[in-house]
Design a protein around this motif. Structure first.
Motif, PDB file in Angstrom:
ATOM      1  N   UNK A 301       0.905  -1.266  -0.143  1.00  0.00           N
ATOM      2  CA  UNK A 301      -0.022   0.046  -0.061  1.00  0.00           C
ATOM      3  C   UNK A 301       0.885   1.137  -0.016  1.00  0.00           C
ATOM      4  N   UNK A 302       0.309   2.334  -0.481  1.00  0.00           N
ATOM      5  CA  UNK A 302       1.162   3.556  -0.530  1.00  0.00           C
ATOM      6  C   UNK A 302       2.021   4.197   0.589  1.00  0.00           C
ATOM      7  N   UNK A 303       1.240   3.751   1.927  1.00  0.00           N
ATOM      8  CA  UNK A 303       2.004   4.155   3.076  1.00  0.00           C
ATOM      9  C   UNK A 303       3.387   3.200   3.237  1.00  0.00           C
ATOM     10  N   UNK A 306       5.929   4.563   0.964  1.00  0.00           N
ATOM     11  CA  UNK A 306       6.665   5.686   1.416  1.00  0.00           C
ATOM     12  C   UNK A 306       7.695   5.493   2.645  1.00  0.00           C
ATOM     13  N   UNK A 307       7.355   4.497   3.159  1.00  0.00           N
ATOM     14  CA  UNK A 307       8.136   4.142   4.557  1.00  0.00           C
ATOM     15  C   UNK A 307       9.419   3.465   3.796  1.00  0.00           C
ATOM     16  N   UNK A 308       9.257   2.422   3.145  1.00  0.00           N
ATOM     17  CA  UNK A 308      10.347   1.752   2.507  1.00  0.00           C
ATOM     18  C   UNK A 308      11.262   2.583   1.480  1.00  0.00           C
ATOM     19  N   UNK A 309      10.760   3.795   1.020  1.00  0.00           N
ATOM     20  CA  UNK A 309      11.490   4.644   0.068  1.00  0.00           C
ATOM     21  C   UNK A 309      12.458   5.185   0.789  1.00  0.00           C
ATOM     22  N   UNK A 310      12.449   5.433   2.046  1.00  0.00           N
ATOM     23  CA  UNK A 310      13.483   5.980   3.004  1.00  0.00           C
ATOM     24  C   UNK A 310      14.946   5.189   2.886  1.00  0.00           C
ATOM     25  N   UNK A 311      15.156   4.001   2.654  1.00  0.00           N
ATOM     26  CA  UNK A 311      16.267   3.228   2.474  1.00  0.00           C
ATOM     27  C   UNK A 311      16.958   3.685   1.287  1.00  0.00           C
ATOM     28  N   UNK A 312      15.927   3.869   0.246  1.00  0.00           N
ATOM     29  CA  UNK A 312      16.621   4.379  -1.081  1.00  0.00           C
ATOM     30  C   UNK A 312      17.123   5.812  -0.946  1.00  0.00           C
ATOM     31  N   UNK A 313      16.581   6.530  -0.227  1.00  0.00           N
ATOM     32  CA  UNK A 313      16.977   8.069  -0.050  1.00  0.00           C
ATOM     33  C   UNK A 313      18.531   8.094   0.784  1.00  0.00           C
ATOM     34  N   UNK A 314      18.369   7.033   1.607  1.00  0.00           N
ATOM     35  CA  UNK A 314      19.531   7.175   2.624  1.00  0.00           C
ATOM     36  C   UNK A 314      20.911   6.323   1.772  1.00  0.00           C
ATOM     37  N   UNK A 315      20.693   5.933   0.621  1.00  0.00           N
ATOM     38  CA  UNK A 315      21.751   5.100   0.045  1.00  0.00           C
ATOM     39  C   UNK A 315      22.392   6.085  -0.821  1.00  0.00           C
ATOM     40  N   UNK A 316      23.537   5.433  -1.595  1.00  0.00           N
ATOM     41  CA  UNK A 316      24.167   6.503  -2.630  1.00  0.00           C
ATOM     42  C   UNK A 316      23.408   6.448  -4.057  1.00  0.00           C
ATOM     43  N   UNK A 317      22.404   5.602  -3.984  1.00  0.00           N
ATOM     44  CA  UNK A 317      21.776   5.726  -5.218  1.00  0.00           C
ATOM     45  C   UNK A 317      21.124   7.038  -5.594  1.00  0.00           C
ATOM     46  N   UNK A 330       3.571   6.589 -10.640  1.00  0.00           N
ATOM     47  CA  UNK A 330       4.457   7.587 -10.790  1.00  0.00           C
ATOM     48  C   UNK A 330       3.902   8.692  -9.931  1.00  0.00           C
ATOM     49  N   UNK A 331       2.772   9.330  -9.675  1.00  0.00           N
ATOM     50  CA  UNK A 331       2.342  10.417  -9.053  1.00  0.00           C
ATOM     51  C   UNK A 331       2.832   9.949  -7.646  1.00  0.00           C
ATOM     52  N   UNK A 332       2.539   8.877  -7.105  1.00  0.00           N
ATOM     53  CA  UNK A 332       2.724   8.408  -5.632  1.00  0.00           C
ATOM     54  C   UNK A 332       4.413   8.816  -5.366  1.00  0.00           C
TER      55      UNK A 332
END
Length: 338
Positions: A301-303, A306-317, A330-332
């Motif tokens: 689900x969207x929530x 959003x929560x699991x996206x934080x690991x990508x933000x914290x990575x060098x990617x 895409x909008x989400x």
């Protein structure tokens, strides 16, 4: 490589139906502020034609190949194609290259596969020489000698007649093995990994990529599947993984399976490959470990996404290449990073 900043790209991948169907999605990605859109090739449609069509129907979004196959074109042909694409799109083109594997290289392109690292190094060197346009291009390397030494003897060193819009066209390498990833850090402007566990980046690649500078790019394709049923969402990712582990490579030379083994799922990958090669593809899909599918993707689900996206933000990617054909998805992602 500095963690914390994450751009979005749209990974269209292989052309499955009609390239014209991808244009509205690319336009929506452009409207949402996505930085780039990418296409791929293996042994079906080529990556460049589709990307050119999208480029003609967009105005700002950057355009990348993820990947063009090294064995499909000579270095000179690839250099010319990249220069042409960059001119036609006003400097929006990035060249993603990959060596594929022996099944495709020798079985489809009819080219030898041995020494992929040496071939890649030589190939990229010729591209840079052509784009620099400092004089007629020669190469005394083993894999792509220029002029060719065994022909008529009339071969002439030449200089590209079209002045590149940019002589420093970005080159990213698709790489899986540690030596290939290290080569990307040495000779390329960035890396296109096929799978990534963002929270294990440092222990998997930190040492290999220690020499990469802060301007070096990592653009990673990531399946994004929005569904309130996490198990059902993961199934879509497992379908792809089972195909890569079981069918995209020879039994004794499958680089996708190898990288998954290095990620800690060697036993699961062995089971998936055996089931797939035995013809039980449904069982192979269900044998893909949940932790693997969930770790490399954004599912649920969207929530939860959003929560699991934080690991990508914290990575060098620095660029997450969204693998989805759903405009709402895409909008989400755009909203989550706004």
């Amino acid at each position: 490589m500095r963690p914390g900043d994450l751009d979005l790209g749209l990974m269209l991948g292989y052309w499955a139906a009609d390239a014209r169907d991808d244009v509205p999605l690319a336009r929506e990605a452009e409207r949402l502020g996505y930085r780039s859109v990418w296409t791929a090739e293996a042994y079906g449609s080529d990556a460049v034609s589709t990307l050119a069509w999208i480029g003609a129907n967009t105005s700002r979004i950057e355009l990348g190949t993820g990947l063009m196959q090294v064995s499909a074109r000579t270095p000179a042909c690839t250099a010319m194609t990249a220069v042409t694409m960059d001119h036609l799109t006003g400097g929006r083109f990035s060249l993603g290259l990959g060596v594929s594997g022996p099944q495709v290289v020798e079985g489809w392109y009819g080219q030898p596969f041995p020494a992929p690292l040496a071939r890649t190094r030589e190939y990229v060197g010729i591209l840079r020489d052509i784009w620099a346009r400092e004089g007629p291009v020669t190469n005394d390397g083993e894999h792509y000698p220029l002029p060719h030494p065994d022909g008529t003897g009339l071969g002439k060193p030449l200089k590209i007649t079209t002045h590149p819009l940019r002589s420093d066209l970005p080159v990213l390498l698709g790489a899986e093995g540690p030596k290939n990833v290290a080569l990307a850090a040495e000779i390329a402007d960035g890396w296109l990994p096929i799978f990534m566990l963002p929270d294990r980046f440092d222990d998997l690649y930190g040492e290999t990529l220690a020499a990469a500078d802060d301007g070096w790019h990592i653009a990673c394709p990531v399946h994004v599947v929005v569904d309130d049923d996490v198990e059902e969402a993961l199934l879509a990712v497992k379908l792809s993984l089972a195909f890569y582990i079981g069918g995209m490579g020879a039994e004794r030379a499958n680089f996708h399976k190898d990288v998954i083994g290095r990620m800690g799922f060697a036993d699961g990958a062995e089971r998936v490959q055996k089931l797939f090669l035995d013809g039980d593809r449904e069982a192979a899909v269900h044998a893909v470990p949940d932790a693997l599918a969930d770790g490399i993707a954004l599912c649920g689900p969207p929530g939860r996404i959003r929560e699991r996206l934080q690991a990508w933000i914290a990575s060098p990617v620095d660029t997450l290449l969204v693998m989805s054909h759903d405009p709402a998805t895409l909008r989400l992602l755009a909203d989550a990073l706004s």
